[in-house]
Write a protein that holds these residues in place. Structure first.
Motif, PDB file in Angstrom:
ATOM      1  N   GLU A  93     -18.406 -38.229 -38.116  1.00 35.80           N
ATOM      2  CA  GLU A  93     -19.743 -38.156 -37.738  1.00 35.80           C
ATOM      3  C   GLU A  93     -20.804 -39.085 -38.523  1.00 35.80           C
ATOM      4  N   VAL A  96     -20.675 -42.382 -36.474  1.00 33.95           N
ATOM      5  CA  VAL A  96     -21.398 -42.237 -35.358  1.00 33.95           C
ATOM      6  C   VAL A  96     -22.841 -42.313 -35.621  1.00 33.95           C
ATOM      7  N   TYR A 122     -29.538 -38.440 -29.390  1.00 33.77           N
ATOM      8  CA  TYR A 122     -28.384 -38.520 -30.248  1.00 33.77           C
ATOM      9  C   TYR A 122     -28.666 -38.553 -31.533  1.00 33.77           C
ATOM     10  N   GLN A 126     -27.028 -35.621 -33.918  1.00 30.49           N
ATOM     11  CA  GLN A 126     -26.239 -36.156 -35.034  1.00 30.49           C
ATOM     12  C   GLN A 126     -26.541 -35.340 -36.400  1.00 30.49           C
TER      13      GLN A 126
HETATM   14 FE1  OFO Z   1     -21.232 -36.564 -32.905  1.00 32.57          FE
HETATM   15  O1  OFO Z   1     -20.798 -38.059 -32.037  1.00 32.57           O
HETATM   16 FE2  OFO Z   1     -21.424 -37.694 -30.370  1.00 32.57          FE
HETATM   17  O2  OFO Z   1     -23.126 -38.354 -30.568  1.00 32.57           O
END
Ligand code: OFO
Length: 167
Positions: A93, A96, A122, A126
């Motif tokens: 994570e 990303v 996003y 995250q």
């Molecule tokens: Fe948690 O990876 Fe998708 O944004």
């Protein structure tokens, strides 16, 4: 769409797809080793990452860009412990998140404000996922090698993850 941004979004499609397969391998390992709660958690995480990937594919297509579906890395099939599983989850994570921050930085450089706006979803996602991964790893570090602690962790994982999500 700016070509370098298109290429970063295609890379991101690959990262989300790899995360999905990585979490599927984790779910399967947990299933095989009797951690039903943990496996359910990672089956769900795998589905979520696949949804993140598809959201990007659709966005690039809607904006007239070219999607190139990438080859995937082979996920790790074995884990020493639940700790290793959740350390990998947090590391994945964090990776990303770094890539998303990079896309956002480049969107501002290239004045791609629509993509910048789209990527905010996003960023929020995250933040939540890293918080869940950290909380679960903290709990495992407290539990240590205690088998009954692992049993309770496995029983309660989805409740713990949901309560972090809602904070
Ligand atoms: Fe948690 O990876 Fe998708 O944004």
């Amino acid at each position: 769409m700016n070509k370098s941004i298109e290429s970063l979004l295609n890379d991101q499609i690959g990262y989300e797809a790899n995360a999905s397969m990585h979490y599927l391998a984790m779910a399967s390992w947990a299933d095989e080793n009797g951690y039903n709660g943990v496996s359910e958690f990672f089956y769900n995480q795998s589905e979520e990452e696949r949804a993140h990937m598809i959201k990007l594919v659709k966005f690039v297509n809607e904006r007239g860009g070219k999607v190139v579906i990438p080859a995937l890395d082979k996920p790790k099939p074995e884990f020493e412990s639940l700790n290793e599983l959740f350390e990998d989850f947090l590391r994945s994570e964090m990776f990303v998140t770094e890539q998303i921050s990079h896309i956002i930085f480049e969107c501002l450089n290239k004045k791609e404000y629509n993509v910048h706006n789209f990527m905010q979803w996003y960023v929020t996602e995250q933040l939540e996922e890293e918080a869940v991964a950290r909380t679960l790893l903290d709990k495992l570090n407290i539990i240590g090698d205690d088998k009954s602690g692992h049993y309770l962790f496995d029983r309660d994982i989805n409740a713990i993850a949901t309560s972090v999500d809602q904070e």
